[in-house]
Design an enzyme around this catalytic site. Structure first.
Site, PDB file in Angstrom:
ATOM      1  N   ASN A 176       0.882  -1.178   0.000  1.00  0.00           N
ATOM      2  CA  ASN A 176       0.000   0.000   0.000  1.00  0.00           C
ATOM      3  C   ASN A 176       0.910   1.215   0.000  1.00  0.00           C
ATOM      4  O   ASN A 176       1.468   1.574   1.031  1.00  0.00           O
ATOM      5  CB  ASN A 176      -0.900  -0.012   1.240  1.00  0.00           C
ATOM      6  CG  ASN A 176      -1.702   1.280   1.364  1.00  0.00           C
ATOM      7  OD1 ASN A 176      -1.838   2.021   0.396  1.00  0.00           O
ATOM      8  ND2 ASN A 176      -2.220   1.555   2.551  1.00  0.00           N
TER       9      ASN A 176
ATOM     10  N   GLU B 142      -6.804   4.754   7.373  1.00  0.00           N
ATOM     11  CA  GLU B 142      -6.574   6.175   7.085  1.00  0.00           C
ATOM     12  C   GLU B 142      -7.782   6.782   6.376  1.00  0.00           C
ATOM     13  O   GLU B 142      -8.100   7.958   6.577  1.00  0.00           O
ATOM     14  CB  GLU B 142      -5.279   6.336   6.262  1.00  0.00           C
ATOM     15  CG  GLU B 142      -4.053   6.091   7.142  1.00  0.00           C
ATOM     16  CD  GLU B 142      -2.834   5.548   6.430  1.00  0.00           C
ATOM     17  OE1 GLU B 142      -2.754   5.628   5.188  1.00  0.00           O
ATOM     18  OE2 GLU B 142      -1.944   5.024   7.127  1.00  0.00           O
TER      19      GLU B 142
ATOM     20  N   LYS C 279       0.212   4.288  -0.380  1.00  0.00           N
ATOM     21  CA  LYS C 279      -0.408   5.504   0.180  1.00  0.00           C
ATOM     22  C   LYS C 279      -0.166   6.696  -0.768  1.00  0.00           C
ATOM     23  O   LYS C 279      -0.188   6.514  -1.971  1.00  0.00           O
ATOM     24  CB  LYS C 279       0.120   5.761   1.586  1.00  0.00           C
ATOM     25  CG  LYS C 279       0.096   4.494   2.450  1.00  0.00           C
ATOM     26  CD  LYS C 279       0.259   4.765   3.889  1.00  0.00           C
ATOM     27  CE  LYS C 279       0.386   3.444   4.638  1.00  0.00           C
ATOM     28  NZ  LYS C 279       0.170   3.564   6.050  1.00  0.00           N
TER      29      LYS C 279
ATOM     30  N   GLY D  97       2.040   2.188  10.529  1.00  0.00           N
ATOM     31  CA  GLY D  97       2.973   3.306  10.363  1.00  0.00           C
ATOM     32  C   GLY D  97       3.611   3.772  11.658  1.00  0.00           C
ATOM     33  O   GLY D  97       4.229   4.830  11.708  1.00  0.00           O
TER      34      GLY D  97
ATOM     35  N   GLU E 228      -5.774  -5.078  10.307  1.00  0.00           N
ATOM     36  CA  GLU E 228      -4.757  -4.054  10.529  1.00  0.00           C
ATOM     37  C   GLU E 228      -5.070  -3.281  11.808  1.00  0.00           C
ATOM     38  O   GLU E 228      -5.860  -2.319  11.777  1.00  0.00           O
ATOM     39  CB  GLU E 228      -4.737  -3.074   9.359  1.00  0.00           C
ATOM     40  CG  GLU E 228      -4.407  -3.700   8.029  1.00  0.00           C
ATOM     41  CD  GLU E 228      -3.744  -2.682   7.105  1.00  0.00           C
ATOM     42  OE1 GLU E 228      -2.592  -2.899   6.746  1.00  0.00           O
ATOM     43  OE2 GLU E 228      -4.362  -1.670   6.789  1.00  0.00           O
TER      44      GLU E 228
ATOM     45  N   SER F 162       3.038  -2.320  10.270  1.00  0.00           N
ATOM     46  CA  SER F 162       4.488  -2.333  10.483  1.00  0.00           C
ATOM     47  C   SER F 162       5.121  -3.692  10.218  1.00  0.00           C
ATOM     48  O   SER F 162       6.089  -4.062  10.869  1.00  0.00           O
ATOM     49  CB  SER F 162       4.826  -1.823  11.895  1.00  0.00           C
ATOM     50  OG  SER F 162       4.380  -0.488  12.045  1.00  0.00           O
TER      51      SER F 162
ATOM     52  N   HIS G 137      -9.445   1.200   4.386  1.00  0.00           N
ATOM     53  CA  HIS G 137      -8.186   1.395   5.119  1.00  0.00           C
ATOM     54  C   HIS G 137      -8.421   2.348   6.293  1.00  0.00           C
ATOM     55  O   HIS G 137      -9.209   3.289   6.187  1.00  0.00           O
ATOM     56  CB  HIS G 137      -7.114   1.959   4.180  1.00  0.00           C
ATOM     57  CG  HIS G 137      -5.752   1.918   4.792  1.00  0.00           C
ATOM     58  ND1 HIS G 137      -5.313   2.890   5.653  1.00  0.00           N
ATOM     59  CD2 HIS G 137      -4.754   1.000   4.713  1.00  0.00           C
ATOM     60  CE1 HIS G 137      -4.081   2.579   6.062  1.00  0.00           C
ATOM     61  NE2 HIS G 137      -3.726   1.443   5.499  1.00  0.00           N
TER      62      HIS G 137
END
Ligand code: PEP
Length: 255
Positions: free
Chosen positions: A13, A100, A15, A176, A170, A216, A98
């Protein structure tokens, strides 16, 4: 468990990183390193990079994905891209839900369900992201949160459509941040997701469902995470932007 019934999927991904030229360069660097992978390899890139990624991956074993899609086929949705549009240019994968998107752009379980439905209708394979915030884990409600997210996202999805769904667990606190769930924590939630798929669709569907871990994952911790019986691959953020690191994760998934 029946891990042999599933092929691992390692998906990057990217991003909001990489221009089209940088996309081409990164894919050219990844290509030879993953050519012998015994798992599926996907790179999910910003919309602006999709054409470059499709061109650069031609003839290789790397598949391309987008990072989101809208639920409507077309219409007055300034700035959005539909699943049909992705399909039209030959994009086979899309990430949906996701954290985010959920945290910064207002995605809810309901809109995730609508996007998932639209992507399946367009013939795309969905990487459906679910996961709890740190406070939710500390409150001991991880399983409720994740079960609710999966249940709502799949509420309009029929059993025969599940072949085009991958679920990525996730934990938001691990994305991150450099904090990784332990292999046991990852497996515990992935197993619970598989049990939910069994409740909803039956054991055969659960045995076939690819459930990734993301948060991560890197070249150093991938082997242990991927060795877990219910971890069928990974969704990789930061480490997917470095060809050798991404390739090392692909190699770990190929064992
Ligand atoms: C992600 O963005 O899905 C992700 C897992 O990121 P990172 O690997 O950087 O934690």
């Amino acid at each position: 468990m029946n891990k042999e019934l599933r092929k691992a999927v390692i998906a990057g991904n990217w991003k909001m990183n990489k221009t089209p030229d940088e996309t081409k360069a990164l894919i050219e660097a990844i290509k030879p390193l993953v050519a012998k992978a015994d798992c599926d390899v996907v790179v999910c890139v910003p919309y602006i990079d999709l054409f470059a990624a499709l061109e650069a991956t031609k003839g290789s074993n790397i598949k391309v994905g987008a990072e989101n899609c809208h639920w409507a086929e077309k219409g007055a949705f300034t700035g959005e891209v539909s699943a049909e549009m992705l399909k039209a240019i030959g994009v086979p994968y899309v990430i949906i839900g996701h954290s985010e998107r959920r945290t910064y752009f207002g995605d809810t379980d309901e809109t995730v369900a609508k996007r998932t439905r639209a992507a399946i209708d367009a013939g795309l394979t969905v990487i459906l992201c679910v996961g709890e915030y740190l406070e939710q884990r500390q409150l001991g409600i991880t399983m409720e949160v994740v079960r609710t997210q999966v249940k709502i996202a799949l509420k309009d999805i029929k059993k025969e459509e599940l072949d085009n769904i991958i679920i990525a667990y996730e934990p938001v606190w691990a994305i991150g941040t450099g904090l990784t769930a332990t292999a046991e924590q990852a497996n515990e939630v992935n197993k619970a997701i598989r049990e939910l798929i069994c409740e909803l669709y039956g054991q055969d569907a659960a045995d076939k469902m690819v459930v990734q871990y993301g948060g991560s994952m890197n070249a150093g911790n991938a082997a242990e995470l991927l060795a877990q019986p219910d971890v069928d691959g990974g969704l990789i953020g930061g480490a997917s932007l470095k060809a050798p690191d991404f390739a090392a994760i692909v190699e770990a998934a190929s064992k």
